[in-house]
Design an enzyme around this catalytic site. Structure first.
Site, PDB file in Angstrom:
ATOM      1  NE  ARG A 243      -2.805   8.314  32.801  1.00  0.00           N
ATOM      2  CZ  ARG A 243      -4.025   8.846  32.717  1.00  0.00           C
ATOM      3  NH1 ARG A 243      -4.477   9.304  31.564  1.00  0.00           N
ATOM      4  NH2 ARG A 243      -4.799   8.928  33.781  1.00  0.00           N
TER       5      ARG A 243
ATOM      6  CB  VAL B  18       0.605  -2.193  18.257  1.00  0.00           C
ATOM      7  CG1 VAL B  18       0.639  -3.436  19.140  1.00  0.00           C
ATOM      8  CG2 VAL B  18       1.729  -1.232  18.643  1.00  0.00           C
TER       9      VAL B  18
ATOM     10  CG  HIS C  40      -4.703  -0.619  19.685  1.00  0.00           C
ATOM     11  ND1 HIS C  40      -4.084  -1.494  18.816  1.00  0.00           N
ATOM     12  CD2 HIS C  40      -4.330   0.625  19.284  1.00  0.00           C
ATOM     13  CE1 HIS C  40      -3.377  -0.814  17.939  1.00  0.00           C
ATOM     14  NE2 HIS C  40      -3.506   0.480  18.195  1.00  0.00           N
TER      15      HIS C  40
END
Ligand code: 5GP
Ligand code: ZN
Length: 115
Positions: free
Chosen positions: A30, A97, A101
Site C-alpha cells: 500500500r 523513487v 513500480h
C-alpha cells in the site's frame, strides 16, 4: 539489490510496508500517501531504476507486474469497476523513487486528463 534504494529495502524486508501480494517477480504494497481509496504500488523485485531502463532481458517483468495488478485488483474488489495503472517516468513524469513500480489506483472514478 541496491542498499541505497528504498524499494529494494522494502522488497528485502529490511523496511516495513503494508504488503498485499507477493510472487517471484513482484511485491505489492500500500502506498504510504494514498491518492485514492485503493492505492497500491507494484514493485519489481529486481532493481531496475525506471521503465525506460528495461533491457531486452527484463521484458518479462512488465508482464509479471500487469498479471500481479490483475490479481491485486481482484483482491481489492475493484476488478470489475475498473482502476488505473500509472507509471511515472523521470523528473517531468513525477517519478520520485528510482526503482521500477506501477501504481494501481481505484475505488473511485479517475479524472482525465491527469494533472
Ligand atoms: P513515484 O512518484 O516514484 O511514481 O511513486 C513513489 C510512491 O512511493 C509515492 O506515491 C509515495 O507516496 C510512495 N512512497 C514513498 N515512500 C514510501 C514508503 O516508505 N512506503 C510506501 N509504502 N510508499 C512510499
Ligand atoms: Zn531498488
Amino acid at each position: 539489490m541496491s542498499s541505497e534504494c528504498l524499494f529494494c529495502r522494502i522488497v528485502a524486508g529490511e523496511l516495513p510496508a503494508a504488503q498485499v501480494y507477493s510472487d517471484a517477480a513482484v511485491v505489492a504494497i500500500r502506498d504510504i500517501s494514498p491518492q485514492a481509496p485503493t492505492h497500491i504500488l507494484l514493485l519489481a523485485r529486481k532493481h531496475i531504476p525506471s521503465v525506460r531502463d528495461i533491457a531486452k532481458a527484463d521484458h518479462g517483468v512488465m508482464t509479471e507486474i500487469c498479471s500481479a495488478a490483475t490479481e491485486v485488483a481482484k483482491q481489492e474488489g475493484i476488478a470489475d469497476a475498473g482502476y488505473r495503472l500509472v507509471i511515472n517516468v523521470g523528473r517531468d513524469g513525477g517519478q520520485t523513487v528510482d526503482h521500477l513500480h506501477v501504481h494501481l489506483l481505484g475505488g473511485r472514478p479517475m479524472a482525465w486528463p491527469p494533472g
